[in-house]
Each structure stands twice: as C-alpha cells, then as structure tokens.
Motif scaffolding. Structure first.
Motif, short mmCIF file in Angstrom:
data_model
loop_
_atom_site.label_atom_id
_atom_site.label_comp_id
_atom_site.label_asym_id
_atom_site.label_seq_id
_atom_site.Cartn_x
_atom_site.Cartn_y
_atom_site.Cartn_z
N TYR A 59 -48.33 -18.37 41.73
CA TYR A 59 -48.61 -18.22 42.99
C TYR A 59 -50.25 -17.76 43.32
O TYR A 59 -50.70 -18.23 44.06
CB TYR A 59 -47.72 -17.06 43.51
N THR A 63 -52.80 -20.18 45.35
CA THR A 63 -53.57 -19.50 46.51
C THR A 63 -54.94 -19.19 46.29
O THR A 63 -55.86 -19.79 47.02
CB THR A 63 -52.92 -18.48 47.04
N THR A 71 -45.71 -23.17 50.35
CA THR A 71 -44.39 -23.13 50.97
C THR A 71 -43.09 -23.43 49.85
O THR A 71 -42.13 -22.72 50.02
CB THR A 71 -44.22 -24.38 52.13
N SER A 74 -42.64 -20.38 48.05
CA SER A 74 -42.18 -19.32 48.86
C SER A 74 -40.50 -19.52 48.67
O SER A 74 -39.58 -18.76 48.59
CB SER A 74 -42.47 -19.04 50.19
N LEU A 75 -40.09 -20.79 49.01
CA LEU A 75 -38.78 -21.29 48.87
C LEU A 75 -38.14 -21.04 47.20
O LEU A 75 -36.96 -20.51 47.18
CB LEU A 75 -38.69 -22.68 49.28
N PRO A 143 -48.68 -19.04 62.67
CA PRO A 143 -48.46 -20.08 61.82
C PRO A 143 -49.26 -21.44 62.11
O PRO A 143 -49.05 -22.36 61.66
CB PRO A 143 -47.16 -20.36 61.51
N GLY A 175 -43.53 -14.36 57.74
CA GLY A 175 -43.29 -15.62 57.52
C GLY A 175 -42.73 -15.80 55.62
O GLY A 175 -42.03 -16.63 55.64
N TYR A 179 -39.26 -17.96 54.85
CA TYR A 179 -39.00 -18.74 53.87
C TYR A 179 -38.48 -18.57 52.63
O TYR A 179 -37.60 -19.27 51.90
CB TYR A 179 -40.51 -19.23 53.30
N CYS A 180 -38.46 -17.37 52.09
CA CYS A 180 -37.61 -16.61 51.10
C CYS A 180 -36.24 -17.00 51.09
O CYS A 180 -35.26 -17.10 50.50
CB CYS A 180 -38.00 -15.52 50.60
N ALA A 192 -39.69 -29.02 54.63
CA ALA A 192 -40.14 -27.59 54.90
C ALA A 192 -39.91 -27.36 56.47
O ALA A 192 -39.80 -26.25 56.93
CB ALA A 192 -41.44 -27.62 54.68
N VAL A 195 -37.24 -25.26 58.22
CA VAL A 195 -37.33 -23.77 58.14
C VAL A 195 -38.16 -23.34 59.54
O VAL A 195 -37.72 -22.40 60.26
CB VAL A 195 -37.87 -23.14 56.90
N ALA A 196 -39.42 -23.92 59.64
CA ALA A 196 -40.36 -23.12 60.69
C ALA A 196 -39.92 -23.92 61.90
O ALA A 196 -40.39 -25.13 62.45
CB ALA A 196 -41.70 -23.75 60.16
#
Length: 226
Positions: A59, A63, A71, A74-75, A143, A175, A179-180, A192, A195-196
């Motif tokens: 991670y 990043t 994403t 995080s999932l 977001p 956020g 997602y988690c 994805a 989720v959002a």
C-alpha cells in the motif's frame, strides 16, 4: 537539478515503468481479488504479522509512486482483516505512502517551483500556512479530487509536513472505512462504482464543507471589520 535529485527521479521513474512492464496493474482488479481471497485468508491465518507487513509495504509503495490500485487495496484490507482493522491498516498505509510522495515531490521540485512562481503562489502559501488543515481535510473528504494529485500538489506548496500528515490521516478515515466495510462483503461487489454511490459521495462532500466552515467564518468576519 543536482546529481542526487536525478538519481531519486530515475529510481521513481524506473519503479513506475517496472510496475507496468510486469503487468502488475492487471492484478489490482476486483476479479483478481475475489479469485485470490481464500489463498490470502489462509496466508493471513498462518502468518499474521508477515501478511499485515506485506500489505502495508504494498500500500505504501502504491501510494508513494502514485500507481493505480488504491481502491482494490482498500477492499482487500476489508476482505482480509475486517472492516475495523482493515481501515486501520489501509489508512496507515495510505498516509505513509502519501507522505512519501509529498516528501519526494517537495525534495525534487519545491525549490524550483517556489523560485519561479513564488510571487504568484504567495497568497496560496499564506492560506496553507494558517488554514492548511481545513483545506486539506476538504480535499481529502470530497472524493472528486484525485488522491495522488493532492499529494504531489501539496509538496509544491509551503504546507507544513505535520499538517499534511494529520490532515491526510484524519481526512481519509471515512472513505477508508466505507471501502473496507464493503471489502468485508466482497461477494456483493462487482465493480468499484458499487461502493461509491451518489449518497455516499454527497455525505463526504457535506463533511468536506463542514471542515471549511472555520475558514469561511473567519473570512466573513474579516470582511465585516471596518
């Protein structure tokens, strides 16, 4: 640019090129996560610390290098570690990675940008030095602003490092949890976008506006003074 900066730039570019050359981006998909979830759960059951450490390393690298896949990671955190601990690990990895991207950008380009555009950026720098936390929380919570662009852009300004770290860590918790929590129910997710939802995005936007209220209030009072 100094020799040291050229070396750092070459390393960063080389790692990004290697990521795509090895087609690693194809591994950061929901389909791949679903296919490998059981294997990852078994690995976590047998080697908990190593799995958490490996997840954090991936991670942070993703990043720091501004690579695609946040994403999915995080999932994956939710699918492997549960909603609560997944959020803790995802937020930790994202914050450390974002800080690395911030520091590298500041080291490589901050001096040049401030020297060439310092006068034009003077107002922005003053705002960030006094109310940087509020602005950063707004950007993190809403977001609509790409995560990696905020990391890189902040590094070019005079936003204090401490403000960046605190604002990032706090701002990405909502956020990250969404997602988690979705990752903990991975079977129900096909893409994805599931989720959002507009309602979730609207809630984040409202939180972001609340973070700007102190700044807007201060500006309104300043205008009222003779």
């Amino acid at each position: 640019m100094s020799r040291r900066k050229i070396i750092v730039s070459a390393i960063v570019v080389g790692l990004i090129v290697l990521f795509f050359a090895l087609d690693l981006d194809k591994q950061f998909t929901i389909a791949s996560l679903k296919a490998n979830r059981q294997t990852l759960l078994e690995l976590y059951a047998s080697h908990r610390l190593a799995t958490v450490g490996g997840f954090l390393a991936i991670y942070i690298a993703q990043t720091a290098l501004s690579l695609p896949g946040a994403t999915i990671l995080s999932l994956a955190a939710g699918a492997l570690f549960g909603a609560v601990m997944g959020t803790v690990y995802a937020v930790t990895g994202a914050t450390l990675g974002a800080t690395a991207a911030f520091l590298v950008t500041r080291y490589l380009f901050h001096e040049t940008v401030q020297r060439k555009f310092g006068q034009r950026l003077a107002g922005i720098n003053r705002e960030l030095e006094t109310s940087g936390l509020n602005y950063l929380l707004f950007l993190r919570l809403v977001p609509l602003f790409p995560f990696f662009l905020i990391n890189l852009g902040a590094g070019l300004t005079r936003l204090p490092l401490r403000t960046f770290v605190i604002g990032t860590a706090i701002g990405i918790i909502p956020g990250g949890f969404v997602y988690c929590n979705a990752g903990a129910s991975l079977a129900t997710i096909e893409q994805a976008g599931d989720v959002a939802s507009p309602r979730v995005i609207g809630a984040f936007a409202l939180l972001g506006l609340f973070s700007l209220l102190p700044v807007l209030s201060a500006k309104a009072k300043a205008r009222q003074k003779p």
